[in-house]
Design a protein around this motif. Sequence first.
Motif, PDB file in Angstrom:
ATOM      1  N   LEU A   1       0.835  -1.198   0.000  1.00 46.66           N
ATOM      2  CA  LEU A   1       0.000   0.000   0.000  1.00 46.66           C
ATOM      3  C   LEU A   1       0.870   1.248   0.000  1.00 46.66           C
ATOM      4  O   LEU A   1       0.604   2.203  -0.745  1.00 46.66           O
ATOM      5  CB  LEU A   1      -0.927  -0.011   1.219  1.00 46.66           C
ATOM      6  N   MET A   2       1.918   1.256   0.806  1.00 52.54           N
ATOM      7  CA  MET A   2       2.826   2.403   0.837  1.00 52.54           C
ATOM      8  C   MET A   2       3.484   2.617  -0.525  1.00 52.54           C
ATOM      9  O   MET A   2       3.619   3.754  -0.997  1.00 52.54           O
ATOM     10  CB  MET A   2       3.907   2.206   1.905  1.00 52.54           C
ATOM     11  N   ARG A   3       3.877   1.540  -1.173  1.00 55.17           N
ATOM     12  CA  ARG A   3       4.506   1.656  -2.501  1.00 55.17           C
ATOM     13  C   ARG A   3       3.525   2.216  -3.527  1.00 55.17           C
ATOM     14  O   ARG A   3       3.885   3.052  -4.357  1.00 55.17           O
ATOM     15  CB  ARG A   3       5.011   0.291  -2.966  1.00 55.17           C
ATOM     16  N   LEU A   4       2.284   1.738  -3.473  1.00 56.78           N
ATOM     17  CA  LEU A   4       1.273   2.230  -4.406  1.00 56.78           C
ATOM     18  C   LEU A   4       1.058   3.725  -4.229  1.00 56.78           C
ATOM     19  O   LEU A   4       1.024   4.483  -5.214  1.00 56.78           O
ATOM     20  CB  LEU A   4      -0.040   1.473  -4.198  1.00 56.78           C
ATOM     21  N   LEU A   5       0.901   4.179  -3.003  1.00 56.37           N
ATOM     22  CA  LEU A   5       0.686   5.597  -2.734  1.00 56.37           C
ATOM     23  C   LEU A   5       1.891   6.425  -3.150  1.00 56.37           C
ATOM     24  O   LEU A   5       1.753   7.518  -3.725  1.00 56.37           O
ATOM     25  CB  LEU A   5       0.395   5.802  -1.247  1.00 56.37           C
ATOM     26  N   TYR A   6       3.074   5.928  -2.875  1.00 56.75           N
ATOM     27  CA  TYR A   6       4.312   6.624  -3.232  1.00 56.75           C
ATOM     28  C   TYR A   6       4.430   6.782  -4.743  1.00 56.75           C
ATOM     29  O   TYR A   6       4.693   7.886  -5.250  1.00 56.75           O
ATOM     30  CB  TYR A   6       5.499   5.843  -2.673  1.00 56.75           C
ATOM     31  N   ASN A   7       4.214   5.710  -5.460  1.00 56.81           N
ATOM     32  CA  ASN A   7       4.405   5.753  -6.915  1.00 56.81           C
ATOM     33  C   ASN A   7       3.294   6.522  -7.621  1.00 56.81           C
ATOM     34  O   ASN A   7       3.552   7.285  -8.553  1.00 56.81           O
ATOM     35  CB  ASN A   7       4.505   4.324  -7.468  1.00 56.81           C
ATOM     36  N   GLU A   8       2.063   6.327  -7.173  1.00 55.49           N
ATOM     37  CA  GLU A   8       0.946   6.952  -7.874  1.00 55.49           C
ATOM     38  C   GLU A   8       0.825   8.440  -7.559  1.00 55.49           C
ATOM     39  O   GLU A   8       0.652   9.258  -8.465  1.00 55.49           O
ATOM     40  CB  GLU A   8      -0.363   6.241  -7.503  1.00 55.49           C
TER      41      GLU A   8
ATOM     42  N   THR B   1      -6.634  12.103  -1.411  1.00 55.55           N
ATOM     43  CA  THR B   1      -7.818  12.376  -0.612  1.00 55.55           C
ATOM     44  C   THR B   1      -8.130  11.179   0.280  1.00 55.55           C
ATOM     45  O   THR B   1      -7.584  10.080   0.098  1.00 55.55           O
ATOM     46  CB  THR B   1      -9.025  12.659  -1.511  1.00 55.55           C
ATOM     47  N   ASP B   2      -9.048  11.374   1.229  1.00 55.53           N
ATOM     48  CA  ASP B   2      -9.475  10.271   2.086  1.00 55.53           C
ATOM     49  C   ASP B   2     -10.013   9.118   1.245  1.00 55.53           C
ATOM     50  O   ASP B   2      -9.687   7.947   1.501  1.00 55.53           O
ATOM     51  CB  ASP B   2     -10.574  10.735   3.048  1.00 55.53           C
ATOM     52  N   ASN B   3     -10.831   9.437   0.251  1.00 59.76           N
ATOM     53  CA  ASN B   3     -11.436   8.398  -0.568  1.00 59.76           C
ATOM     54  C   ASN B   3     -10.399   7.695  -1.434  1.00 59.76           C
ATOM     55  O   ASN B   3     -10.472   6.467  -1.629  1.00 59.76           O
ATOM     56  CB  ASN B   3     -12.536   8.990  -1.447  1.00 59.76           C
ATOM     57  N   GLU B   4      -9.431   8.438  -1.943  1.00 56.59           N
ATOM     58  CA  GLU B   4      -8.370   7.809  -2.748  1.00 56.59           C
ATOM     59  C   GLU B   4      -7.532   6.859  -1.895  1.00 56.59           C
ATOM     60  O   GLU B   4      -7.113   5.799  -2.378  1.00 56.59           O
ATOM     61  CB  GLU B   4      -7.495   8.891  -3.376  1.00 56.59           C
ATOM     62  N   PHE B   5      -7.304   7.228  -0.645  1.00 59.18           N
ATOM     63  CA  PHE B   5      -6.567   6.314   0.230  1.00 59.18           C
ATOM     64  C   PHE B   5      -7.355   5.031   0.455  1.00 59.18           C
ATOM     65  O   PHE B   5      -6.810   3.925   0.383  1.00 59.18           O
ATOM     66  CB  PHE B   5      -6.260   6.971   1.573  1.00 59.18           C
ATOM     67  N   ARG B   6      -8.645   5.166   0.718  1.00 55.55           N
ATOM     68  CA  ARG B   6      -9.466   3.970   0.938  1.00 55.55           C
ATOM     69  C   ARG B   6      -9.480   3.079  -0.301  1.00 55.55           C
ATOM     70  O   ARG B   6      -9.355   1.846  -0.193  1.00 55.55           O
ATOM     71  CB  ARG B   6     -10.883   4.369   1.330  1.00 55.55           C
ATOM     72  N   GLN B   7      -9.625   3.672  -1.465  1.00 56.32           N
ATOM     73  CA  GLN B   7      -9.624   2.890  -2.702  1.00 56.32           C
ATOM     74  C   GLN B   7      -8.306   2.147  -2.877  1.00 56.32           C
ATOM     75  O   GLN B   7      -8.282   0.979  -3.277  1.00 56.32           O
ATOM     76  CB  GLN B   7      -9.882   3.807  -3.895  1.00 56.32           C
ATOM     77  N   ALA B   8      -7.209   2.813  -2.568  1.00 57.65           N
ATOM     78  CA  ALA B   8      -5.891   2.181  -2.693  1.00 57.65           C
ATOM     79  C   ALA B   8      -5.748   1.021  -1.713  1.00 57.65           C
ATOM     80  O   ALA B   8      -5.237  -0.054  -2.065  1.00 57.65           O
ATOM     81  CB  ALA B   8      -4.794   3.211  -2.455  1.00 57.65           C
TER      82      ALA B   8
ATOM     83  N   GLU C   1      -8.131  -0.812  -0.394  1.00 57.01           N
ATOM     84  CA  GLU C   1      -8.984  -1.924  -0.815  1.00 57.01           C
ATOM     85  C   GLU C   1      -8.434  -2.615  -2.055  1.00 57.01           C
ATOM     86  O   GLU C   1      -8.561  -3.836  -2.209  1.00 57.01           O
ATOM     87  CB  GLU C   1     -10.409  -1.420  -1.044  1.00 57.01           C
ATOM     88  N   GLN C   2      -7.795  -1.852  -2.925  1.00 52.39           N
ATOM     89  CA  GLN C   2      -7.158  -2.444  -4.103  1.00 52.39           C
ATOM     90  C   GLN C   2      -6.044  -3.402  -3.688  1.00 52.39           C
ATOM     91  O   GLN C   2      -5.943  -4.523  -4.194  1.00 52.39           O
ATOM     92  CB  GLN C   2      -6.592  -1.351  -5.004  1.00 52.39           C
ATOM     93  N   VAL C   3      -5.221  -2.971  -2.739  1.00 52.85           N
ATOM     94  CA  VAL C   3      -4.105  -3.810  -2.299  1.00 52.85           C
ATOM     95  C   VAL C   3      -4.604  -5.016  -1.507  1.00 52.85           C
ATOM     96  O   VAL C   3      -4.082  -6.124  -1.641  1.00 52.85           O
ATOM     97  CB  VAL C   3      -3.111  -2.973  -1.467  1.00 52.85           C
ATOM     98  N   ALA C   4      -5.656  -4.788  -0.683  1.00 51.92           N
ATOM     99  CA  ALA C   4      -6.203  -5.901   0.113  1.00 51.92           C
ATOM    100  C   ALA C   4      -6.987  -6.895  -0.740  1.00 51.92           C
ATOM    101  O   ALA C   4      -7.176  -8.045  -0.330  1.00 51.92           O
ATOM    102  CB  ALA C   4      -7.092  -5.346   1.224  1.00 51.92           C
ATOM    103  N   GLY C   5      -7.448  -6.449  -1.892  1.00 50.57           N
ATOM    104  CA  GLY C   5      -8.222  -7.331  -2.750  1.00 50.57           C
ATOM    105  C   GLY C   5      -9.642  -7.549  -2.280  1.00 50.57           C
ATOM    106  O   GLY C   5     -10.303  -8.516  -2.702  1.00 50.57           O
ATOM    107  N   ARG C   6     -10.134  -6.664  -1.411  1.00 53.17           N
ATOM    108  CA  ARG C   6     -11.505  -6.791  -0.923  1.00 53.17           C
ATOM    109  C   ARG C   6     -11.938  -5.475  -0.288  1.00 53.17           C
ATOM    110  O   ARG C   6     -11.114  -4.598  -0.032  1.00 53.17           O
ATOM    111  CB  ARG C   6     -11.620  -7.918   0.111  1.00 53.17           C
TER     112      ARG C   6
END
Length: 618
Positions: A440-447, A457-464, A466-471
């Motif tokens: 998750l940290m890598r995704l946020l860093y790169n994107e 944003t708060d919503n973008e963090f949640r989406q990220a 959930e994307q990494v968790a796969g659920r």
Amino acid sequence: MKKNARLLYLLTVWTFFTPFSSTATVFPADDETLPAASPSVTYVLSMPEPQTHYFEVEMQLKNIAASTNAKKNGYIDIKMPVWTPGSYLIREYAKNVDGFTASVGDKKISSEKIRKNAWRVYTNEDNLTIRYKVYANELTVRTSFVDIDHGYVTPAGVFMYHDALKNIPLRVVVQPYKTWKSVATALEPVAGQDFTYEAADFDLLVDSPIEIGNHKTFSFTASDIPHTVSMFGDVDYNEKRLAEDYKRVCEAAATVVGEHPCKHYTFIVHHIPPGGGGLEHLNSTTLETTRNAYATEANYKRFLSLVAHEYFHLWNVKRIRPVALGPFDYENENYTHMLWLSEGCTSFYQEYILRRAGFHTPDAYLTLVASGITEIENQPGTRIQSAAESSWDAWIKGYRPNENSANTQISYYSKGSVLGTLLNLAILAGSSGQRNMDDLMRLLYNEYYKKQKRGFTDNEFRQAAEQVAGRKLDDFFNIGVNTAEPINYDAYFAPVGMQLVNLASKVQDGFLGAATTIANGKSTISSVRRGSAAYNDGLNVGDEIISVDKVRVGDDLLRVISGRKMGETLKVLVNRGGFVREIPVTLTQNPLVSYRLEPLPNQTAEQKALYNKWLYIK
């Protein structure tokens, strides 16, 4: 053609009269104008009388009339930040400013203070010099200090700015006190000029504290990046071991994102009696610790936790960040609901980093996780304030606790650290061990940091997440983050074969719920726990407890009430504001918990495998 002919003539004449010149000056044609010189800001910082606790600042502004609209307005406004990033409280740094003056050349010009942190200088000139003093007698990582031993600069509280000049390159010239030989800062040194530094803009200047004095320094390389540690204060330490352990911590931290964004990194470490924590910066940090930080293994490990926390911030907060945390408004609060992530999850990572670096055994790490849960569950405010609310209210509550804070608040550090553990477990379970919080940290860093060059944003963090968790992570966000409802911890620990067990005895003494301070043989109530006997029956903060059931309390309240059971009523005699009164208090059940993580019976192979991945057991 006339333009070219005239230029050729001028060049010929100039060359004829200056045969030994290696360069030639080209004059513009009649219809050409010279480009306007770029504006510049240079700060000269001195401390000629450090025993008075004053820094002296000379702010040299050149070629500024066009950029600042000085010619149009007839004035420019110079400001002092009111807070510093990383410490979410309006600190009113301008209160420390004395003797503000402005001049053009040798001529003093008119100025006046127009707001709490702003001065208006009446000029339409291109070049201007501002001078002022800053009283600096508070040594914390958030404030500035100077005395006969050393100086420490929190730039937000020392250097002023003009809005239109915040994004231009700046220069700082430090003039150390006459017996001081060293300056430590992450600012880039100017080649060939002692104690002269430059920053790309005001944001970077604010993000680069400065230590001045005769501190000791050692260096090490981690992840191919040079690191410098500057140590202030008399303290005994093993430099070789300390450098090696810094390196272990730093390299373990770098594995989270997998990329180190710094060209160099600076640690400024103050060894002072009370300690004090740390503050992160883009390419450096300031740490405050006690002089016995290295005296015992327990103290040493706590110090390494501080190192890990502040160092990991170079990713989480300084680059991986909510949208509110940069670019900054230095005059107002910068609100976010996600300090639980920025600070709290950094607290989670500080111990997780020490685990993967080998400083914590798996059992020691589990003890820390359980202790963190015990801490927040024993605070009544955990059922009142959510982690998101705690983050938002940092500006008015987090740094201003009172006797009732534990009843109404939860720290975004402590709650966020627990949430970091739970989110890490949720990602591990959701991905069948293929991913964890690092991903998750890598995704946020790169994107967001590298690609979009902004916060999320708060919503973008949640989406990220959930994307990494796969659920979906509804329970985590809707309950854990955004409400104060109880968390189902076992749902997070079961996939790794663990359960949370409360070790607190069910047969305990009755609970009073009043904490006291002792002074001159007297017990005075300092806080009252929500829902306790003291809270329900009217004992107040500030009450001096004289006796219980006619037995003098003195300085040992616990001895007097020891052995009394839930449901018993005590007759408590108190002195309240000079009046003596007797208050009946009925003891309640002790609500305090003491958690430990224990293995589930009959663990499956999948649970054991996931446990090993969680704790980096090979």
